[in-house]
Structure formats: C-alpha cells, structure tokens
Motif scaffolding. Sequence first.
Motif, short mmCIF file in Angstrom:
data_model
loop_
_atom_site.label_atom_id
_atom_site.label_comp_id
_atom_site.label_asym_id
_atom_site.label_seq_id
_atom_site.Cartn_x
_atom_site.Cartn_y
_atom_site.Cartn_z
N TYR A 273 0.85 -1.20 0.00
CA TYR A 273 0.00 0.00 0.00
C TYR A 273 0.88 1.24 0.00
O TYR A 273 1.69 1.42 0.92
CB TYR A 273 -0.92 0.00 1.22
N VAL A 274 0.70 2.05 -1.03
CA VAL A 274 1.51 3.28 -1.15
C VAL A 274 0.61 4.50 -0.94
O VAL A 274 -0.61 4.37 -0.90
CB VAL A 274 2.17 3.37 -2.55
N LYS A 275 1.22 5.67 -0.85
CA LYS A 275 0.45 6.91 -0.75
C LYS A 275 0.13 7.41 -2.16
O LYS A 275 0.86 7.11 -3.11
CB LYS A 275 1.24 7.99 -0.02
N THR A 276 -0.95 8.19 -2.25
CA THR A 276 -1.33 8.70 -3.57
C THR A 276 -0.87 10.15 -3.77
O THR A 276 -0.98 10.67 -4.88
CB THR A 276 -2.86 8.64 -3.75
N ILE A 277 -0.41 10.79 -2.70
CA ILE A 277 0.12 12.16 -2.85
C ILE A 277 1.42 12.27 -2.07
O ILE A 277 1.63 11.51 -1.11
CB ILE A 277 -0.90 13.23 -2.33
N PRO A 278 2.31 13.20 -2.47
CA PRO A 278 3.56 13.36 -1.71
C PRO A 278 3.26 13.58 -0.22
O PRO A 278 2.42 14.43 0.12
CB PRO A 278 4.19 14.60 -2.35
N LEU A 285 5.44 6.66 -2.93
CA LEU A 285 4.41 6.77 -3.97
C LEU A 285 4.67 5.66 -4.99
O LEU A 285 5.77 5.11 -5.03
CB LEU A 285 4.51 8.12 -4.68
N THR A 286 3.69 5.38 -5.82
CA THR A 286 3.90 4.33 -6.83
C THR A 286 5.18 4.58 -7.64
O THR A 286 5.97 3.67 -7.86
CB THR A 286 2.68 4.28 -7.78
N LYS A 287 5.33 5.84 -8.04
CA LYS A 287 6.51 6.12 -8.88
C LYS A 287 7.81 5.87 -8.12
O LYS A 287 8.82 5.46 -8.70
CB LYS A 287 6.46 7.55 -9.42
N ASP A 288 7.81 6.07 -6.80
CA ASP A 288 9.02 5.81 -6.00
C ASP A 288 9.34 4.32 -5.99
O ASP A 288 10.50 3.92 -5.97
CB ASP A 288 8.84 6.28 -4.55
N PHE A 289 8.28 3.54 -5.96
CA PHE A 289 8.44 2.08 -5.96
C PHE A 289 9.20 1.66 -7.22
O PHE A 289 10.21 0.97 -7.16
CB PHE A 289 7.05 1.45 -5.92
N TYR A 290 8.69 2.10 -8.36
CA TYR A 290 9.35 1.73 -9.62
C TYR A 290 10.72 2.38 -9.77
O TYR A 290 11.65 1.78 -10.29
CB TYR A 290 8.45 2.10 -10.81
N THR A 359 1.70 -6.70 -5.78
CA THR A 359 0.91 -5.64 -6.40
C THR A 359 1.06 -4.36 -5.59
O THR A 359 1.34 -4.39 -4.39
CB THR A 359 -0.59 -6.01 -6.48
N ILE A 360 0.86 -3.24 -6.29
CA ILE A 360 0.93 -1.93 -5.63
C ILE A 360 -0.49 -1.40 -5.52
O ILE A 360 -1.21 -1.36 -6.52
CB ILE A 360 1.81 -0.97 -6.44
N GLU A 361 -0.89 -1.05 -4.34
CA GLU A 361 -2.28 -0.67 -4.08
C GLU A 361 -2.35 0.81 -3.70
O GLU A 361 -1.65 1.24 -2.80
CB GLU A 361 -2.85 -1.50 -2.92
N GLU A 362 -3.22 1.53 -4.38
CA GLU A 362 -3.37 2.97 -4.08
C GLU A 362 -4.75 3.24 -3.47
O GLU A 362 -5.76 2.86 -4.06
CB GLU A 362 -3.23 3.78 -5.37
#
Length: 474
Positions: A273-278, A285-290, A359-362
């Motif tokens: 589970y990631v955050k959807t905003i900084p 955030l998802t982009k940080d994961f990748y 999986t990445i969950e937002e």
Amino acid sequence: MDPKCVVGLDLRTPLNVSLSAFYRRSFAFHTVQKRMPVILTQTIDILVRTKENIIKTYGEDAREELKTVIGELSKLKYEIQTNKPFRKLIGDKWDIRQYNKYLEVQSAIIEYPNYYDSIWLHSECYMYRRMREAFELTNSLNEMDPFETQKTQSFNGAKALMERLGNYLLKKDGDKKLEFIRLLKLNLWGNKCDLSITNGVVSDEMEQLNELEDLNANILCDHSQDIWNVVSKIDKSEIIDIVLDNTGYELYTDLCLADFLITNKYTTKIRFYVKTIPWFISDVLTKDFYWTLSQLNTSNDPALRTKIRFYVKTIPWFISDVLTKDFYWTLSQLNTSNDPALRNLSRRWLNYLDAKIWTIEEHDFWTLPVTYAEMTSYDVELYRKLSEAKLIVFKGDLNYRKLFGEKNWSPETSIEEALQGFHPSRLCSLRTLKADIICGLKEGVAEITEAKSEDWLVTGNYGVIQFCDKVLTV
Ligand SMILES: O=P(O)(O)OC[C@H]1O[C@](O)(CO)[C@@H](O)[C@@H]1O
C-alpha cells in the motif's frame, strides 16, 4: 511563533488524551512550532534552487505557476506560525471532501480548528495536504513531487548499505526462522531513516543498522516470534499486506522482507500500500516504488531496460505523461551500483510485479487525518480488503499513531485496547519511536527506558515489533 499566539498549557500531554500541540511539553508542540515551518522553508528553498530544472521538466508555463506555488507555501508557513484556523480545501476529489467533512466535525468540538488546538494528526496531515493543494491547483505542476530531490539524495546515501543487505539476502541460510526475524529487525531499524524527522539528512548512523544484535536491547516490545508463527503457517494461497512508509533504505528493507516471504513460499501474494500524494517528505508513492527498482539495476543491462519499458507501457499509472517522463528521467540518471546482487534482486522483483505476485495498491484513505479505528466510517471497502489478508504489516511511526488512535496511552495499555476496534486481520507494527505515544509495554519498561534516555519516545533510537491476533470483520 508570534508571541501574541502563545497558546495551550505548559504541560506534557495528560494520559488518555489525544496528542496535540496544545500541550507545550509535547512533541506535537515542538513539531508544529519548529519542525513544520522548517519543512516548508526547506521545500521552498529546494524549489527556488531547482527552478530552472523544474521549468525544463514541466515546461515554460511552470515558470509563473512555480511562483504561485512558492507563494502558497510561504503563506501556509505564515498561517502555521500565527496559528490561523484551518480553511476548507479547494476541489472536489474524494479525499478533499473527507478533509472538509472532518473539519466540519472538528468545528463542532473546537470553534476554530487550528494548528495548536487541534489533534496533532489533523494539524500535521492538513499541512501536507495543503502543500499538495498548492501543486494540484496548477496546470503545469499538478503531478510534481516536491520531495523528489530529498528522496533521491536519501536513496543514493544508502546504496552501500543496500548492497550489503542484498548480498545477505541472496545467501542461503539453514534456519528460516532466524533469517526471518533478522530481516524483520533490519526492517524495523530501516524505519529510522525517514526524512521528515532528519529534515532530509541521511545520517551516518544508518551504518550502525548492521549491528543488529547490539540493537536488540533497544526493542522495547518484541513479538517477532508471534509474527513468525503466523507467517510460517501461512497457506500458499494467502495474502500478506504491507502498508508502506518511507522510500529509500526503508522501502528497500520492505522489498527484502517481501522477497523472503515469496521466495520461501510463505505466501503467494504481497500487496504493497503506497500513498497517492507526496506525504511526510519520504513516504512511498507508486513512482518511487518503480524508481527504486530501476535504480537497483544497471543501465548497462539492455535486457532489463526492455523490461522496464514494458512496465511503463502496461501499468496504468505510468500512462500519465509526467510520470512516464519522470521514470525515463530517472532511468537516464542511472548511477546505480554495479553490484550483481542488487541487479539480481531487482530483476526478480520486476518479475513478481509482472506476475502480480506483488501488487501496488493505491487508496486515498491513507492520507486522511483520521485514525484507523475510524476506517469503517471513511472507507469500509478498504477495511474489507485488508480483511482478506492473513497478516497486515504496518510500517513506521505515522502508521503507529493512526493505529493507536493518536492518544497518550499509559505505556502498559494493551495493544488490543489501544487499537480501539481496528481488527481487519492479524496485524503487526514495525516502528521506531519518533512520537510520544506508546502502548503494549511490560510493567516498568517505560520507566527504565526514560531513566536511560529522557527523550526515548522521539529519537528513533528505540523500536517496537508489536502484534495483535484479534480479527473482527465487517
Ligand atoms: O516515517 P514515519 O516513521 O511514519 O515517521 C514520520 C513521523 O515521525 C514524526 O516525525 C514524529 O511523529 C512525524 O512528524 C511523523 O509522524
């Protein structure tokens, strides 16, 4: 703070009361008075320093809009320093409506909810949400993450440590339980490295994280064995949920733990589970994961580059232009380690994502200013989703505050009582202490620790690995 605005009481937070900057001897007060304005100053400073790069990335329109954003952040800082009442957020997104609804509820309790009189969680979350609003209301900077510079620095600062952990992970060891508990502890201490507490500075102390055995005495409550009992009996078809906290070294330790669980077949699926905003500077955030995975690879590996391109095309959130650009930008910046262990791991992890084993969950719920006991009122579907998991791992200090209701419990209060009805599944918390809230300690532990170190609750030098096996589905 403006002397006219001296508010509250010169006390520590009384027992069983919500944390608030109203108590001038609390960490909440220190945060609102000192840390929050510093975070804003630093963010403004970075925006000013990197202005030309930002314009290069986001286009010429960003020049004027950046000024607007900086103006908004300065205004926000002034509002905190002069304790202005919170205003409604602008917009109609789901989370904005929830913030505004929450503000209305709070207004019935305190006439003008503000930074010093409100629950600390509200003040701090509100600041980060207002920061996001400043970007959200622009056209050109809508997708920008203002904390990216700090995140990149933190990642780069931790590379040597990551290499060591990567090599450790690839080595086979006979005793799975010992391996698991060691990883759990590495993961716990990884939480020491969040940027909101160090103001973005990556400390040399991280080096000491390797000295795991020495740190055992600093784990004030250790339910590792209970967690192992759950993990080692997990049926192959069951899910483990990890509610992530910080990117950088901490995320890396999360991935290592998840790798262990999958590779050794203790579970067949992990949802992150990631955050959807900084959020709180360094939250994932998802982009940080990748981005993290891309950084672990070498740019000299053409096979991998192809693989990463595949992800950009197939994963919906990368369809957004800015994120895709951002991703390629980070690829072009690859200054990664040449360490084969890291390359192996990241390849394996990309495969897990590809196969949806990971999986990445937002969910926007994670950035609301509410506690987890309130989840069913705000997002009952999320509670139900978490109930599908065999075990939920909550990472870090902010999750701890939300789990345990942002209250100053007596340290011996049971974990179950402090969860106040939040039992979607068996859960555990891995958290270094960075706020004056604690529960689930044995008699005397708090006193002994306080005698050793007056500020034990807030330095991040102590940690807890806590577990609750009660389940209550809705
Ligand atoms: O990244 P973590 O572990 O959630 O820590 C961040 C938290 O620590 C603090 O710095 C103190 O609680 C907060 O401002 C924030 O809640």
